[in-house]
Design a protein around this motif. Structure first.
Motif, PDB file in Angstrom:
ATOM      1  N   HIS A 173       0.828  -1.189   0.000  1.00  0.00           N
ATOM      2  CA  HIS A 173       0.000   0.000   0.000  1.00  0.00           C
ATOM      3  C   HIS A 173       0.866   1.243   0.000  1.00  0.00           C
ATOM      4  CE1 HIS A 173      -3.546  -2.401   0.740  1.00  0.00           C
ATOM      5  NE2 HIS A 173      -2.942  -2.985   1.751  1.00  0.00           N
ATOM      6  N   SER A 174       2.125   1.127  -0.344  1.00  0.00           N
ATOM      7  CA  SER A 174       3.039   2.248  -0.202  1.00  0.00           C
ATOM      8  C   SER A 174       2.831   3.313  -1.263  1.00  0.00           C
ATOM      9  CB  SER A 174       4.489   1.742  -0.276  1.00  0.00           C
ATOM     10  OG  SER A 174       4.758   1.225  -1.563  1.00  0.00           O
ATOM     11  N   GLY A 175       2.317   2.920  -2.433  1.00  0.00           N
ATOM     12  CA  GLY A 175       2.102   3.886  -3.498  1.00  0.00           C
ATOM     13  C   GLY A 175       3.380   4.261  -4.203  1.00  0.00           C
ATOM     14  N   GLY A 176       4.440   3.506  -3.955  1.00  0.00           N
ATOM     15  CA  GLY A 176       5.699   3.797  -4.632  1.00  0.00           C
ATOM     16  C   GLY A 176       6.870   3.443  -3.758  1.00  0.00           C
ATOM     17  N   GLY A 177       7.997   3.143  -4.368  1.00  0.00           N
ATOM     18  CA  GLY A 177       9.162   2.694  -3.619  1.00  0.00           C
ATOM     19  C   GLY A 177       9.735   3.749  -2.714  1.00  0.00           C
ATOM     20  N   SER A 178       9.497   5.034  -2.994  1.00  0.00           N
ATOM     21  CA  SER A 178      10.106   6.071  -2.198  1.00  0.00           C
ATOM     22  C   SER A 178       9.583   6.096  -0.776  1.00  0.00           C
ATOM     23  CB  SER A 178       9.855   7.438  -2.840  1.00  0.00           C
ATOM     24  OG  SER A 178       8.458   7.711  -2.880  1.00  0.00           O
ATOM     25  N   THR A 179       8.416   5.458  -0.521  1.00  0.00           N
ATOM     26  CA  THR A 179       7.873   5.491   0.821  1.00  0.00           C
ATOM     27  C   THR A 179       8.386   4.338   1.670  1.00  0.00           C
ATOM     28  OG1 THR A 179       5.956   4.163   0.215  1.00  0.00           O
ATOM     29  CG2 THR A 179       5.759   6.547  -0.047  1.00  0.00           C
ATOM     30  N   ALA A 180       8.940   3.304   1.067  1.00  0.00           N
ATOM     31  CA  ALA A 180       9.366   2.131   1.808  1.00  0.00           C
ATOM     32  C   ALA A 180      10.757   2.366   2.374  1.00  0.00           C
ATOM     33  CB  ALA A 180       9.340   0.897   0.916  1.00  0.00           C
ATOM     34  N   ALA A 181      10.844   3.069   3.474  1.00  0.00           N
ATOM     35  CA  ALA A 181      12.124   3.369   4.088  1.00  0.00           C
ATOM     36  C   ALA A 181      11.975   3.371   5.591  1.00  0.00           C
ATOM     37  CB  ALA A 181      12.633   4.731   3.608  1.00  0.00           C
ATOM     38  N   ASP A 182      13.064   2.994   6.299  1.00  0.00           N
ATOM     39  CA  ASP A 182      13.062   3.076   7.746  1.00  0.00           C
ATOM     40  C   ASP A 182      13.048   4.537   8.168  1.00  0.00           C
ATOM     41  OD1 ASP A 182      13.136   0.340   8.095  1.00  0.00           O
ATOM     42  OD2 ASP A 182      15.313   0.259   8.082  1.00  0.00           O
ATOM     43  N   VAL A 183      12.178   4.871   9.098  1.00  0.00           N
ATOM     44  CA  VAL A 183      12.087   6.246   9.588  1.00  0.00           C
ATOM     45  C   VAL A 183      12.001   6.233  11.108  1.00  0.00           C
ATOM     46  CG1 VAL A 183      10.602   8.298   9.727  1.00  0.00           C
ATOM     47  CG2 VAL A 183      10.984   7.185   7.530  1.00  0.00           C
ATOM     48  N   THR A 219      -1.234  13.553  24.679  1.00  0.00           N
ATOM     49  CA  THR A 219      -0.594  12.742  23.646  1.00  0.00           C
ATOM     50  C   THR A 219      -1.583  12.514  22.510  1.00  0.00           C
ATOM     51  OG1 THR A 219       0.840  11.595  25.233  1.00  0.00           O
ATOM     52  CG2 THR A 219       0.509  10.548  23.091  1.00  0.00           C
ATOM     53  N   CYS A 220      -1.142  12.811  21.296  1.00  0.00           N
ATOM     54  CA  CYS A 220      -1.970  12.617  20.105  1.00  0.00           C
ATOM     55  C   CYS A 220      -1.234  11.698  19.140  1.00  0.00           C
ATOM     56  CB  CYS A 220      -2.269  13.951  19.420  1.00  0.00           C
ATOM     57  SG  CYS A 220      -3.084  15.169  20.479  1.00  0.00           S
ATOM     58  N   THR A 221      -1.972  10.878  18.427  1.00  0.00           N
ATOM     59  CA  THR A 221      -1.369   9.941  17.475  1.00  0.00           C
ATOM     60  C   THR A 221      -2.065  10.031  16.125  1.00  0.00           C
ATOM     61  OG1 THR A 221      -2.848   8.138  18.165  1.00  0.00           O
ATOM     62  CG2 THR A 221      -0.735   8.328  19.307  1.00  0.00           C
ATOM     63  N   GLY A 222      -1.316   9.712  15.082  1.00  0.00           N
ATOM     64  CA  GLY A 222      -1.852   9.705  13.722  1.00  0.00           C
ATOM     65  C   GLY A 222      -1.016   8.798  12.850  1.00  0.00           C
ATOM     66  N   LEU A 223      -1.257   8.828  11.552  1.00  0.00           N
ATOM     67  CA  LEU A 223      -0.565   7.942  10.621  1.00  0.00           C
ATOM     68  C   LEU A 223      -0.366   8.638   9.289  1.00  0.00           C
ATOM     69  CD1 LEU A 223       0.429   4.924  10.315  1.00  0.00           C
ATOM     70  CD2 LEU A 223      -1.715   4.538   9.125  1.00  0.00           C
ATOM     71  N   PHE A 224       0.893   8.653   8.804  1.00  0.00           N
ATOM     72  CA  PHE A 224       1.214   9.160   7.479  1.00  0.00           C
ATOM     73  C   PHE A 224       1.510   7.989   6.554  1.00  0.00           C
ATOM     74  CE2 PHE A 224       2.577  12.943  10.009  1.00  0.00           C
ATOM     75  CZ  PHE A 224       1.679  13.851   9.451  1.00  0.00           C
ATOM     76  N   ARG A 225       1.150   8.126   5.285  1.00  0.00           N
ATOM     77  CA  ARG A 225       1.414   7.075   4.296  1.00  0.00           C
ATOM     78  C   ARG A 225       2.810   7.194   3.708  1.00  0.00           C
ATOM     79  NH1 ARG A 225      -2.355   6.770  -0.408  1.00  0.00           N
ATOM     80  NH2 ARG A 225      -1.231   4.812  -0.691  1.00  0.00           N
ATOM     81  N   HIS A 226       3.382   8.387   3.709  1.00  0.00           N
ATOM     82  CA  HIS A 226       4.671   8.604   3.059  1.00  0.00           C
ATOM     83  C   HIS A 226       5.738   8.998   4.075  1.00  0.00           C
ATOM     84  CE1 HIS A 226       1.591   9.326  -0.065  1.00  0.00           C
ATOM     85  NE2 HIS A 226       2.449   8.741  -0.861  1.00  0.00           N
ATOM     86  N   ALA A 227       6.948   8.590   3.794  1.00  0.00           N
ATOM     87  CA  ALA A 227       8.069   8.967   4.651  1.00  0.00           C
ATOM     88  C   ALA A 227       8.262  10.475   4.592  1.00  0.00           C
ATOM     89  CB  ALA A 227       9.342   8.251   4.196  1.00  0.00           C
ATOM     90  N   PRO A 228       8.592  11.118   5.714  1.00  0.00           N
ATOM     91  CA  PRO A 228       8.812  12.567   5.720  1.00  0.00           C
ATOM     92  C   PRO A 228       9.836  12.980   4.663  1.00  0.00           C
ATOM     93  CG  PRO A 228       8.773  11.718   7.948  1.00  0.00           C
ATOM     94  CD  PRO A 228       8.758  10.522   7.054  1.00  0.00           C
ATOM     95  N   GLY A 229       9.486  14.027   3.909  1.00  0.00           N
ATOM     96  CA  GLY A 229      10.382  14.541   2.887  1.00  0.00           C
ATOM     97  C   GLY A 229      10.204  13.955   1.514  1.00  0.00           C
ATOM     98  N   THR A 230       9.455  12.834   1.393  1.00  0.00           N
ATOM     99  CA  THR A 230       9.285  12.213   0.078  1.00  0.00           C
ATOM    100  C   THR A 230       8.141  12.844  -0.711  1.00  0.00           C
ATOM    101  OG1 THR A 230       7.875  10.487   1.009  1.00  0.00           O
ATOM    102  CG2 THR A 230      10.237  10.020   0.869  1.00  0.00           C
ATOM    103  N   VAL A 231       7.262  13.579  -0.029  1.00  0.00           N
ATOM    104  CA  VAL A 231       6.213  14.341  -0.693  1.00  0.00           C
ATOM    105  C   VAL A 231       6.237  15.767  -0.142  1.00  0.00           C
ATOM    106  CG1 VAL A 231       4.734  12.354  -1.151  1.00  0.00           C
ATOM    107  CG2 VAL A 231       4.484  13.607   0.987  1.00  0.00           C
ATOM    108  N   ARG A 232       5.679  16.700  -0.911  1.00  0.00           N
ATOM    109  CA  ARG A 232       5.712  18.110  -0.498  1.00  0.00           C
ATOM    110  C   ARG A 232       4.931  18.335   0.792  1.00  0.00           C
ATOM    111  NH1 ARG A 232       6.573  22.092   1.368  1.00  0.00           N
ATOM    112  NH2 ARG A 232       6.546  24.216   0.593  1.00  0.00           N
ATOM    113  N   SER A 233       3.752  17.751   0.901  1.00  0.00           N
ATOM    114  CA  SER A 233       2.953  17.883   2.110  1.00  0.00           C
ATOM    115  C   SER A 233       1.994  16.709   2.207  1.00  0.00           C
ATOM    116  CB  SER A 233       2.184  19.211   2.131  1.00  0.00           C
ATOM    117  OG  SER A 233       1.211  19.229   1.097  1.00  0.00           O
ATOM    118  N   GLU A 234       1.576  16.436   3.430  1.00  0.00           N
ATOM    119  CA  GLU A 234       0.630  15.349   3.664  1.00  0.00           C
ATOM    120  C   GLU A 234      -0.116  15.629   4.959  1.00  0.00           C
ATOM    121  OE1 GLU A 234       0.441  10.448   3.934  1.00  0.00           O
ATOM    122  OE2 GLU A 234       2.375  11.473   3.843  1.00  0.00           O
ATOM    123  N   SER A 235      -1.394  15.310   4.974  1.00  0.00           N
ATOM    124  CA  SER A 235      -2.191  15.512   6.184  1.00  0.00           C
ATOM    125  C   SER A 235      -2.615  14.168   6.751  1.00  0.00           C
ATOM    126  CB  SER A 235      -3.425  16.373   5.886  1.00  0.00           C
ATOM    127  OG  SER A 235      -4.266  15.728   4.957  1.00  0.00           O
TER     128      SER A 235
END
Length: 275
Positions: A173-183, A219-235
């Motif tokens: 479900h990564s939507g591309g190889g650029s998101t599959a990275a250890d963060v 404490t607040c929690t959420g989930l991003f689909r893309h690794a930070p920096g791989t897309v311009r912005s994400e909510s």
């Protein structure tokens, strides 16, 4: 003479278009039956096991009948939840005729989980009383409603485990190889009003990255689909320990170095974190 002619026409229609005739037959509603007590019925995008699973249904769940194809054990039926929120195809051998549902989720069982896969790949497990547990695409808990009991969390976990096993536990479900990275990054910021705020984003090559933001006992929690920096912005939607919820937006800095997270909650508070 007319009756004989009508019967002949009907017989010819059945012989030439058996699938179309069959699709128009059956009750208004189906009820799921015959599924093992520790399992669920797969709801798929199309008739056949090669189609992707989009939801799971337990024994007792009631669905609207949209028509069936095939015969016997090879029959597949197009079904829809009574509220129209979910539809798909299921194996007909696990269905029996039913009346209209009398419960909100159609299952008739308030403690039975119903699983839905979002377009983002996140997995949402719902109970009739209002408990909802959200999992990331890798099958890990992101957040659970405050009304969820320990038993419901365990049942939600079992439902997701069964779903992941059925999917082979390797869906991309990564939507591309650029998101599959250890963060694993941390940052600091401020709650609007002055208190310190700490943030962390982490994930392990799964195309889904958990966000935690904490400060001043919150404490607040959420989930991003893309690794930070791989897309311009994400909510991402966030849920907090005090019951508040809201939105976090992660934006890559114009300098190319790091990102800035801004968080706005429904109770009017919020803040920012620099990563």
């Amino acid at each position: 003479m007319m009756k004989t002619l009508f019967a002949a026409v009907c017989a010819l229609a059945w012989a030439v278009l058996p699938g179309a005739a069959l699709a128009q037959m059956g009750p208004d509603y189906w009820q799921v039956t015959g599924v093992a007590s520790d399992d669920h019925l797969n709801i798929r995008t199309g008739p056949g096991t090669s189609n992707r699973v989009v939801a799971l249904a337990p024994n007792g769940a009631v669905f609207r009948n949209l028509g069936c194809r095939g015969e016997g054990n090879g029959r597949w039926c197009h079904i829809e939840t009574p509220d129209g929120s979910t539809s798909g195809w299921v194996a007909g051998r696990f269905l029996q005729e039913s009346g209209a549902p009398t419960h909100g989720n159609g299952s008739g069982q308030s403690d039975v989980p119903e699983l839905y896969e979002r377009q983002t790949g996140e997995i949402e497990v719902r109970f009739a009383q209002g408990c909802t547990v959200l999992y990331n695409p890798a099958g890990r808990v992101v957040t659970a409603g405050s009304s969820c009991s320990g038993t419901q969390r365990n049942r939600a976990h079992d439902a997701v485990e069964a779903h992941m096993r059925e999917q082979g536990n390797h869906a991309d479900h990564s939507g591309g190889g650029s998101t599959a990275a250890d963060v694993n990054i941390s940052g600091n910021g401020t709650i609007y009003g002055g208190s310190a705020l700490n943030g962390r984003i982490f994930g392990h090559k799964e195309g889904a990255y958990a966000l935690t933001v904490s400060g001043s006992g919150l404490t607040c929690t959420g989930l991003f689909r893309h690794a930070p920096g791989t897309v311009r912005s994400e909510s991402a939607s966030v849920h907090c320990t005090n019951g508040a919820s809201g939105t976090a937006v992660l934006v890559r800095n114009n300098s190319g170095n790091g990102s800035t997270l801004t968080m706005t909650l429904t109770n009017g508070t919020g803040g920012y974190v620099l990563f």
